[in-house]
Motif scaffolding. Structure first.
Motif, mmCIF file in Angstrom:
data_model
loop_
_atom_site.group_PDB
_atom_site.id
_atom_site.type_symbol
_atom_site.label_atom_id
_atom_site.label_comp_id
_atom_site.label_asym_id
_atom_site.label_seq_id
_atom_site.Cartn_x
_atom_site.Cartn_y
_atom_site.Cartn_z
ATOM 1 N N UNK A 43 13.609 60.185 -104.528
ATOM 2 C CA UNK A 43 14.701 59.260 -104.215
ATOM 3 C C UNK A 43 14.445 58.545 -102.905
ATOM 4 N N UNK A 44 13.671 59.200 -102.083
ATOM 5 C CA UNK A 44 13.557 58.720 -100.713
ATOM 6 C C UNK A 44 12.971 57.326 -100.636
ATOM 7 N N UNK A 45 12.054 57.006 -101.539
ATOM 8 C CA UNK A 45 11.430 55.683 -101.492
ATOM 9 C C UNK A 45 12.504 54.627 -101.734
ATOM 10 N N UNK A 46 13.363 54.898 -102.709
ATOM 11 C CA UNK A 46 14.437 53.939 -102.991
ATOM 12 C C UNK A 46 15.328 53.766 -101.771
ATOM 13 N N UNK A 47 15.631 54.876 -101.120
ATOM 14 C CA UNK A 47 16.470 54.775 -99.917
ATOM 15 C C UNK A 47 15.736 54.096 -98.767
ATOM 16 N N UNK A 48 14.443 54.373 -98.674
ATOM 17 C CA UNK A 48 13.658 53.769 -97.586
ATOM 18 C C UNK A 48 13.618 52.247 -97.698
ATOM 19 N N UNK A 49 13.721 51.752 -98.938
ATOM 20 C CA UNK A 49 13.628 50.307 -99.156
ATOM 21 C C UNK A 49 14.991 49.639 -99.186
ATOM 22 N N UNK A 50 15.992 50.425 -98.818
ATOM 23 C CA UNK A 50 17.371 49.965 -98.958
ATOM 24 C C UNK A 50 17.643 48.672 -98.199
ATOM 25 N N UNK A 51 17.050 48.566 -97.025
ATOM 26 C CA UNK A 51 17.358 47.400 -96.191
ATOM 27 C C UNK A 51 16.454 46.199 -96.480
ATOM 28 N N UNK A 52 15.617 46.336 -97.508
ATOM 29 C CA UNK A 52 14.678 45.238 -97.818
ATOM 30 C C UNK A 52 15.161 44.458 -99.033
ATOM 31 N N UNK A 53 15.031 43.166 -98.923
ATOM 32 C CA UNK A 53 15.471 42.295 -100.019
ATOM 33 C C UNK A 53 14.281 41.876 -100.871
ATOM 34 N N UNK A 54 14.600 41.467 -102.082
ATOM 35 C CA UNK A 54 13.599 40.978 -103.044
ATOM 36 C C UNK A 54 12.708 42.079 -103.597
ATOM 37 N N UNK A 55 13.151 43.285 -103.463
ATOM 38 C CA UNK A 55 12.437 44.379 -104.124
ATOM 39 C C UNK A 55 13.471 45.431 -104.526
ATOM 40 N N UNK A 56 13.333 45.954 -105.724
ATOM 41 C CA UNK A 56 14.246 47.008 -106.182
ATOM 42 C C UNK A 56 13.409 48.199 -106.630
ATOM 43 N N UNK A 57 13.846 49.374 -106.297
ATOM 44 C CA UNK A 57 13.088 50.577 -106.659
ATOM 45 C C UNK A 57 13.862 51.325 -107.737
ATOM 46 N N UNK A 58 13.176 51.626 -108.820
ATOM 47 C CA UNK A 58 13.804 52.384 -109.906
ATOM 48 C C UNK A 58 12.899 53.548 -110.296
ATOM 49 N N UNK A 59 13.520 54.549 -110.860
ATOM 50 C CA UNK A 59 12.725 55.702 -111.263
ATOM 51 C C UNK A 59 12.640 55.794 -112.779
ATOM 52 N N UNK A 60 11.485 56.217 -113.212
ATOM 53 C CA UNK A 60 11.315 56.469 -114.645
ATOM 54 C C UNK A 60 10.803 57.901 -114.782
ATOM 55 N N UNK A 61 11.453 58.637 -115.619
ATOM 56 C CA UNK A 61 11.050 60.033 -115.791
ATOM 57 C C UNK A 61 10.045 60.164 -116.928
#
Ligand code: FAD
Length: 665
Positions: free
Chosen positions: A153-171
């Protein structure tokens, strides 16, 4: 520096901001409640600071904060959040409603990684309280244990303040997507562009920092408008303490008073309910202070504690009291605010108590009682939880074996040195006051011996050194809060020998008695304005409203009254003025009278508990109220008798004047 400064990437909360920021917030919060004097908080501060640095990009979904509960201004808010020891870590989900909603994050000795995981675990379990700023982290079917999921999850949270990129997880269980991207290893990250093309991220290691770094460097990915909100309060700003000239061979009354203030008003005022063993510990502490001739004549009148079930404890009920309401460290002053102070004062108070108990009176058991009082106090009230655990472990090993009064003094001395040895060179050590085996050779050369090159202590010499150091004659009044009195007298009172104090005290007592005899109707008044003979208030006052409450709340008023009956009688024998409400009036110096709270004066007068001298001489135990009622009843019954007498007399006369019953023949 204070433990945290505005430069740290966390919010320094205060009494004004804590509730406003933590409750009803769209962010989740992780908060450290600390006490700046607490050794383990000092050890822990770098970890919390590092965590704040580590998760700074998670704002505003997750915020990190700290609140200094040692600051008296924050005492109430810390109590409201249920903080009883330090450091305490709590997680508040977004939109938490009440202070009690804070979830304790166990184990403050954890590493940054442990704490980060704890935050994510709590975040994942947020359910409806999901912070709006937080990306959806939880896929519908995630069979992985939370600890493993958290790392990703941390990568998604780390990128929270960045625009034009979305982080999603696939299991791996989402076979369709896995197949579509041709994923063969887990974990791995793929970059999916808007045009539908995708490629595996070319990172050296499939780890959080590599992914995060790579994604931030992509063209078009920019930091959003969210600004770090560093709201350091002025109170918490770094500041070096102004040095005070302190003579290290002396003990300062200001330190002792500040410690009493802190123990009674802050530490003992912290629990929501004072009952059971904790109340017992407080009673012991109060009893010991009263029993030992504490401060040996330096004007401490001890002590009333009132039963309470509610937290705005009686210990705070009296705004003006014998002890100053502020804290002034002199001998215990550190070079920075988080060094020394209260724990130094607490050691000093207990050394003083053991020594005075060992020196005064026939009570052989008293020094041992002081040790067990310290043990109980530390166990139940000392806010530094790990310090308390260490001390309890030491006490459990050997305190019970202490037999004699001198042994008690030496037990405390040697175990304090054991703590000094453990802490020497650590981060709680004030560089200007290194932790030494004490007393060092320059203070007490005769205490040290060398036998075949090995250092040993001369315990007899240590004992006499300690007795001298903690004797009333070695207590200095400098920097303690004075009460105005006649100039020359005041100057002379800054340092008084014990003999001087006792003479002065006796003289004042004589004067006081004379005044009482001359003006019995002024009994209960607290003194003449401008004079140094204001009656000192007790530290804690009786609060009648609180006396109606529960059974396990003990009225320390009556407790101490019974406990110290013999002491009170002795004191009365020495012409001490001892009211029913003042547990024990210890020696006092006129220059050290404290201003009395107006309400305590009123209370004393209303209650009519102070007896005028002639009543005391009769020893009848009547209050003025009782006497007034007697007089009123006496007057009423006299008037009644007089009325009856007059009525019958008039009737008799009237009958005589009337013609007889029998008609004239
Ligand atoms: C019961 C207790 C347990 C503690 N446990 C811990 C802990 O586990 N971890 C932690 O980080 N901190 C702990 N502390 C705090 C720590 O011991 C110090 O009080 C604090 O670091 C401040 O140190 P200081 O330099 O002011 O000297 P302190 O050790 O506080 O000493 C105060 C003063 O007492 C005198 N003194 C020093 N040694 C002796 C002695 N052996 N006998 C008599 N007088 C002496 C000196 O004048 C000194 O200035 C504890 C404190 C207490 C009261």
């Amino acid at each position: 520096r204070s433990l945290y400064s505005p430069d740290d990437p966390l919010e320094l909360l205060s009494a004004d901001t804590a509730e406003r920021r933590l409750l009803g917030s769209p962010s989740a919060w992780a908060v450290e409640f600390f006490a700046s004097w607490c050794g383990h908080c000092i050890h822990f501060a770098p970890t919390w600071r590092a965590l704040a640095e580590d998760v700074r990009e998670w704002r505003p979904a997750v915020m990190l904060a700290a609140l200094d509960c040692a600051d008296e201004a924050n005492q109430q808010v810390c109590a409201d959040f249920g903080i009883t020891g330090f450091p305490t870590l709590k997680f508040f989900r977004a939109f938490s409603k009440k202070a009690e909603d804070g979830i304790r994050i166990a184990h403050p000795a954890a590493t940054v990684a442990d704490l980060r995981r704890a935050i994510i675990t709590n975040l994942e379990q947020s359910g409806d309280a999901w912070p709006p700023a937080c990306p959806p982290l939880e896929p519908a079917r995630d069979s992985h244990p939370i600890s493993q999921r958290g790392d990703r999850f941390q990568v998604a949270l780390d990128l929270l303040q960045y625009e034009n990129v979305a982080v999603r997880r696939v299991l791996s269980s989402e076979e369709e997507l896995v197949e579509q991207f041709g994923v063969t290893t887990f974990p791995s990250a793929y970059l999916l562009l808007r045009n539908g093309s995708f490629s595996r991220l070319p990172v050296h290691a499939e780890a959080r920092s590599f992914y995060t770094y790579y994604l931030r460097t992509l063209s078009g990915v920019t930091r959003g408008s969210y600004r770090l909100n560093i709201t350091g309060s002025a109170v918490n700003e770094s500041r070096a303490l102004q040095p005070l000239q302190a003579d290290r061979s002396k003990v300062y009354v200001a330190d002792l008073e500040s410690t009493l203030h802190y123990t009674l008003r802050v530490e003992a005022g912290r629990p929501a309910v004072l009952a059971g063993a904790q109340l017992g510990a407080l009673k012991c502490y109060v009893a010991t202070l009263a029993k030992v001739d504490f401060l040996g004549g330096f004007g401490l009148e001890v002590l009333m504690v009132v039963p309470t079930r509610s937290r705005p404890s009686v210990l705070q009920a009296s705004p003006a009291a014998v002890l100053p309401t502020n804290i002034t460290w002199v001998g215990c002053r550190g070079s920075e605010p988080h060094f020394r102070g209260y724990p130094c004062g607490l050691w000093t108070v207990f050394h003083l108590l053991t020594i005075q108990a060992a020196q005064g009176g026939p009570d052989q058991e008293l020094p041992l009682e002081v040790l067990s009082t310290m043990r109980c106090y530390v166990k139940h009230f000392f806010g530094c939880q790990e310090c308390a655990q260490h001390f309890e472990a030491m006490a459990a090993k050997s305190m019970d074996q202490v037999k004699g009064r001198d042994e008690a003094v030496l037990w405390l001395w040697s175990h304090h040195n054991e703590v000094n040895a453990r802490l020497a060179g650590g981060d709680t050590e004030d560089p200007q006051f290194p932790k030494l085996q004490w007393p060092p050779p320059d203070m007490c050369p005769q205490c040290h011996r060398e036998q075949r090159g090995v250092h040993t202590w001369d315990e007899a010499a240590v004992l006499s050194f300690l007795k001298e150091r903690f004797s009333p004659g070695n207590l200095l009044l400098d920097h303690a809060v004075p009460i105005p009195r006649a100039g020359a007298e005041a100057a002379a009172s800054t340092r008084l020998s014990t003999a001087g104090l006792r003479e002065k005290e006796e003289e004042e007592e004589r004067k006081e008695e004379e005044k009482e005899t001359e003006k019995p109707d002024r009994e209960g008044e607290t003194g003449r304005p401008g004079s140094s003979e204001l009656r000192r208030p007790s530290i804690v006052r009786r609060n009648p409203r609180l006396q109606a409450v529960g059974e396990d709340i003990v009225d320390l008023d009556s407790f101490s009254e019974q406990h110290f009956k013999s002491k009170a009688l002795r004191a009365a024998g020495r012409h001490r003025r001892l009211s029913k409400r003042d547990t024990v009036a210890l020696h006092h110096d006129g220059g050290w009278e404290r201003l009395q709270a107006p309400e305590s004066r009123e209370e004393a007068e209303e209650g009519g508990l102070r007896r005028s001298p002639w009543l005391r001489v009769l020893g009848l135990g009547f209050s003025r109220l009782d006497v007034s009622l007697c007089i009123a009843l006496y007057f009423l019954s006299s008037m009644c008798l007089l009325g009856m007498y007059t009525f019958f007399r008039l009737r008799t006369r009237a009958r005589k004047g009337r013609p007889g019953f029998f008609p004239a023949a």
